[in-house]
Every structure is written in C-alpha cells, then in structure tokens.
Design a protein around this motif. Structure first.
Motif, mmCIF file in Angstrom:
data_model
loop_
_atom_site.group_PDB
_atom_site.id
_atom_site.type_symbol
_atom_site.label_atom_id
_atom_site.label_comp_id
_atom_site.label_asym_id
_atom_site.label_seq_id
_atom_site.Cartn_x
_atom_site.Cartn_y
_atom_site.Cartn_z
ATOM 1 N N PRO A 68 95.036 45.517 59.414
ATOM 2 C CA PRO A 68 95.098 45.811 57.973
ATOM 3 C C PRO A 68 96.509 45.922 57.405
ATOM 4 C CG PRO A 68 93.549 47.280 59.078
ATOM 5 C CD PRO A 68 94.296 46.545 60.150
ATOM 6 N N SER A 69 97.538 45.948 58.252
ATOM 7 C CA SER A 69 98.907 45.993 57.725
ATOM 8 C C SER A 69 99.365 44.610 57.244
ATOM 9 C CB SER A 69 99.872 46.528 58.785
ATOM 10 O OG SER A 69 100.013 45.593 59.838
ATOM 11 N N LEU A 70 98.607 43.557 57.567
ATOM 12 C CA LEU A 70 98.940 42.190 57.143
ATOM 13 C C LEU A 70 98.036 41.778 55.982
ATOM 14 C CD1 LEU A 70 99.173 40.548 60.684
ATOM 15 C CD2 LEU A 70 101.082 41.242 59.216
ATOM 16 N N PRO A 71 98.495 40.844 55.125
ATOM 17 C CA PRO A 71 97.632 40.381 54.033
ATOM 18 C C PRO A 71 96.359 39.741 54.600
ATOM 19 C CG PRO A 71 99.875 39.564 53.771
ATOM 20 C CD PRO A 71 99.810 40.194 55.117
ATOM 21 N N ILE A 72 95.235 39.984 53.955
ATOM 22 C CA ILE A 72 93.962 39.481 54.488
ATOM 23 C C ILE A 72 93.691 38.022 54.115
ATOM 24 C CG2 ILE A 72 92.449 40.211 52.597
ATOM 25 C CD1 ILE A 72 90.454 41.093 54.884
ATOM 26 N N LEU A 73 94.205 37.544 52.970
ATOM 27 C CA LEU A 73 93.887 36.178 52.549
ATOM 28 C C LEU A 73 94.333 35.139 53.580
ATOM 29 C CD1 LEU A 73 92.628 34.283 50.479
ATOM 30 C CD2 LEU A 73 94.836 34.246 49.285
ATOM 31 N N PRO A 74 95.554 35.194 54.124
ATOM 32 C CA PRO A 74 95.914 34.200 55.143
ATOM 33 C C PRO A 74 94.995 34.243 56.366
ATOM 34 C CG PRO A 74 97.879 35.263 54.307
ATOM 35 C CD PRO A 74 96.706 36.008 53.740
ATOM 36 N N TRP A 75 94.554 35.444 56.744
ATOM 37 C CA TRP A 75 93.632 35.565 57.874
ATOM 38 C C TRP A 75 92.314 34.861 57.555
ATOM 39 C CZ3 TRP A 75 89.193 38.942 58.740
ATOM 40 C CH2 TRP A 75 88.785 39.004 60.085
ATOM 41 N N LEU A 76 91.795 35.076 56.342
ATOM 42 C CA LEU A 76 90.550 34.423 55.939
ATOM 43 C C LEU A 76 90.718 32.906 55.861
ATOM 44 C CD1 LEU A 76 89.457 36.875 53.082
ATOM 45 C CD2 LEU A 76 88.368 36.626 55.335
ATOM 46 N N LEU A 77 91.851 32.447 55.322
ATOM 47 C CA LEU A 77 92.073 31.008 55.198
ATOM 48 C C LEU A 77 92.257 30.349 56.564
ATOM 49 C CD1 LEU A 77 94.387 30.866 52.048
ATOM 50 C CD2 LEU A 77 91.932 30.433 52.186
ATOM 51 N N THR A 78 92.812 31.087 57.521
ATOM 52 C CA THR A 78 92.934 30.558 58.882
ATOM 53 C C THR A 78 91.543 30.348 59.484
ATOM 54 O OG1 THR A 78 95.063 31.657 59.195
ATOM 55 C CG2 THR A 78 93.894 30.985 61.185
ATOM 56 N N ILE A 79 90.658 31.334 59.312
ATOM 57 C CA ILE A 79 89.272 31.186 59.785
ATOM 58 C C ILE A 79 88.618 29.992 59.100
ATOM 59 C CG2 ILE A 79 86.983 32.257 59.804
ATOM 60 C CD1 ILE A 79 88.417 34.996 60.006
#
Length: 197
Positions: A68-79
C-alpha cells in the motif's frame, strides 16, 4: 462538513484486511483507466470489458501481495497488461469485419483522432508508453514497471515515438471528425466470479 474521501492507500490497507466494500471503492475509482488501457491493447470492447473484470478479480485474490505504500494504478495496469498478453497469445486472429471500432477516450492534451493515429502508426509498446505517460500521467519509472522496461528505455521509446508520430502527421491530410463516444456501463466485478476472502 463532508468527510474526506479515503485515499487509495487506506482503501488498499482495508482491502488487505478483508474489506470487500473498500476494494469495491477502488474498483469504481480505477475501472475507467484500466478499461481504457485494455481497450488500447485489445481493440475490442468486449475483450476489454472481460479483461477489466478479470483484472479486478485477480487483484482481489492477490491483494495481500500489494504494497500500500506504492500507487495502486500501476499495479492494476501491470495485472491488466499480463492478462491481455495471455489472452492475445491464446487467441486466433479475429477477422477485421468482427472487430469493434477503437473508441479511445480523449486525452487532456490530445483529441481522440491523434490517439487513433498513434495507435495505428506506433508499435504496441510505444503506444502503451505514450498512453500511460501522457494520458494516465504516470511517471516514467511506473511506465517502465508496467511494460517491463528500464526507465531509460522508456525515455528513448517516448522520444522515438513522438518523433515518428510527428513525422507521420506532417504528411497526413486533415483527420475525419471524431466518432461519438459512449462510456461502457460500470459492471459489478462480482457478477461472474466467486470470490473468497
């Protein structure tokens, strides 16, 4: 006084603790950008809708791995990108007559016709880099993480993409008027998925 809207980090922490309501808020917040990104990759509305739903189902199942310390949008876009690559590898080519028109959402600094031209002219990675950096306003490091490239390589890719696109546009006639756009309905991600907390 209206209470402040919780930020992504707080919603992610609550989601990691098992709050489906908090995760649903993340879904509604980021659904449009995930869908738009997948539409640029798949070029088919139904595929983009299906993969958007699968992206959020996969994110819910793996929420304990998200920091949660990182932005979530890049994580979602990677998935989302990984799911689209898997789908496109398995699929036979779809005849052009069955393909939906590519309806790209307008970007803050460029009209949809420019995005359509870029999508047709550039390689998929170069187009994705432009989209993520200029339309979704992600930093180069995040774009690199999503595309699996180093930040320096993303810089070079963006420079070459802009130069190539500018050269291509110099020799093009005026673009046709834009197509009307209708945003897709925001489906519940839980319609076709069994989720266990």
């Amino acid at each position: 006084m209206v209470p402040a809207e919780p930020d992504d980090a707080m919603l992610a922490r609550e989601s990691r603790a098992g709050s489906l309501a908090s995760f649903d808020r993340l879904v509604h917040r980021h659904h449009p950008k995930v869908f738009a990104f997948l539409l640029t990759l798949t070029k088919h509305r139904q595929d983009a809708e299906d993969l958007t739903q699968e992206t959020f189902v996969r994110a819910w199942k793996k929420i304990d791995r998200y920091d949660p310390s990182l932005p979530i949008l890049p994580w979602l876009l990677t998935i989302a990108r990984r799911l689209s690559i898997d789908m496109l590898r398995k699929r036979k080519p779809i005849p052009a007559i069955e393909a939906d028109p590519v309806l790209l959402p307008p970007a803050p600094s460029a009209g949809p016709d420019l995005w359509r031209t870029a999508e047709r002219h550039l390689s998929p990675d170069a187009f994705s880099a432009l989209w993520l950096h200029y339309r979704d306003e992600l930093p180069l490091a995040e774009v690199g993480r999503i595309l699996g490239k180093k930040e320096g390589a993303v810089k070079v890719m963006l420079h070459r993409a802009r130069k190539s696109l500018a050269e291509h546009l110099r020799h093009q006639p005026a673009p046709p008027p834009p197509l009307p756009q209708r945003p897709p309905p925001l489906p519940s991600i839980w319609n076709n998925a069994r989720v266990t907390s």
